[in-house]
Enzyme design. Structure first.
Site, mmCIF file in Angstrom:
data_model
loop_
_atom_site.group_PDB
_atom_site.id
_atom_site.type_symbol
_atom_site.label_atom_id
_atom_site.label_comp_id
_atom_site.label_asym_id
_atom_site.label_seq_id
_atom_site.Cartn_x
_atom_site.Cartn_y
_atom_site.Cartn_z
ATOM 1 N N CYS A 232 1.142 -1.328 0.339
ATOM 2 C CA CYS A 232 0.226 0.137 0.366
ATOM 3 C C CYS A 232 1.272 1.478 -0.211
ATOM 4 C CB CYS A 232 -0.835 0.139 1.251
ATOM 5 S SG CYS A 232 -1.830 1.262 0.900
ATOM 6 N N CYS A 233 1.792 1.200 0.931
ATOM 7 C CA CYS A 233 2.707 2.138 0.736
ATOM 8 C C CYS A 233 3.239 2.409 -0.297
ATOM 9 C CB CYS A 233 3.666 1.997 2.259
ATOM 10 S SG CYS A 233 3.189 2.980 3.669
ATOM 11 N N CYS B 81 -1.115 8.500 7.684
ATOM 12 C CA CYS B 81 -2.909 7.868 6.788
ATOM 13 C C CYS B 81 -3.936 7.482 7.800
ATOM 14 C CB CYS B 81 -2.417 6.875 5.932
ATOM 15 S SG CYS B 81 -1.383 7.559 3.934
ATOM 16 N N CYS C 90 -3.495 4.025 9.272
ATOM 17 C CA CYS C 90 -2.038 3.143 10.355
ATOM 18 C C CYS C 90 -1.300 4.359 11.287
ATOM 19 C CB CYS C 90 -1.367 3.841 9.148
ATOM 20 S SG CYS C 90 -1.368 2.008 7.462
ATOM 21 N N CYS D 278 7.193 4.119 6.337
ATOM 22 C CA CYS D 278 6.589 3.882 5.469
ATOM 23 C C CYS D 278 7.547 3.367 3.792
ATOM 24 C CB CYS D 278 6.000 4.921 4.489
ATOM 25 S SG CYS D 278 7.284 6.484 3.662
#
Length: 243
Positions: free
Chosen positions: A126-127, A209, A212, A235
């Protein structure tokens, strides 16, 4: 300072690490930024998270290059308070060129291709999609970039220098605040009456985010609250491992 233009290809070591007076008001940060903008001119970008350190850097940068280019990696997962802060920064520093850099995939497209909750099932991926790849795109046209890393933030950042060879982005990473403590960051913010993210007043020491980032009530770690239910601590912007 008359240090030559340092690039990824000619980097040997940090020429400033034992040269600057780290006991001055900015612990070398102003001098490093002044050198960086004089040396790289428009070939340097500040990748800004709009955290506490960011407010210090934005204020210093505005004194040196009022129309500096600043990039915010807009993952579409940030807190509303973060977007509100960006608006306040634009009002205070109207000459700054703040670019909101979004990923190629929308959240819906990412969910369809990978997983609707990718940040939970594979946070590294995702990062990579929402932060690392967008910054790769930004830095493809730059020689250097600025980061607000501090040595005291975490063990993974403890050996950061002013000038760093960045293997992740094949670039030069300039880190002016390496000697600053968290207390010094906040003293600067308050002394200068700078805007900052209101979530800091609600026990969020580090803000990323929404999925997280958590409030922290029992830790002195300035990175606590990020990926709190996993072993993940970065990240990926400041490490070389890829997902």
């Amino acid at each position: 300072m008359s240090i030559e233009r340092i690039t990824y290809d000619n980097f040997q070591n940090d020429p400033f690490i034992n040269e600057l007076d780290i006991n001055d008001e900015t612990k070398g940060a102003y001098e490093i930024l002044k050198w960086a903008y004089q040396t790289y001119e428009n070939d340097i970008v500040y990748s800004c998270s709009f955290g506490a350190e960011s407010m210090v850097l934005i204020d210093l940068i505005s004194q040196i290059k009022p129309d500096a280019q600043i990039v915010f990696l807009d993952t579409d997962l940030h807190f509303q308070e973060t977007y509100d802060l960006i608006d306040r920064v634009k009002d205070k520093y109207p000459q700054l060129r703040i670019k909101m850099k979004k990923p190629e995939l929308t959240l819906e497209e990412q969910g369809e291709k990978y997983n609707p909750a990718l940040w939970k099932n594979d946070p590294n991926q995702c990062c990579y999609i929402r932060k690392i790849k967008p910054l790769e795109d930004v830095l493809s046209g730059a020689v250097a970039w600025i980061s607000g890393l501090r040595r005291a933030q975490s063990p993974t950042r403890a050996h950061t220098n002013f000038i760093n060879k960045d293997e992740r982005f094949k670039s030069i990473k300039v880190c002016p605040l390496i000697y600053w403590t968290e207390e010094e960051v906040w003293s600067y913010i308050r002394d200068k009456d700078l805007p900052y993210n209101e979530l800091h007043d609600q026990n969020y020491p580090s803000i990323g985010c929404i999925p997280c980032t958590s409030p922290v009530f029992d830790s002195n770690d300035s990175r606590a609250g990020r990926w709190s239910n996993s072993s993940k601590t970065e990240c990926g912007l400041h490490v070389t491992d890829k997902p």
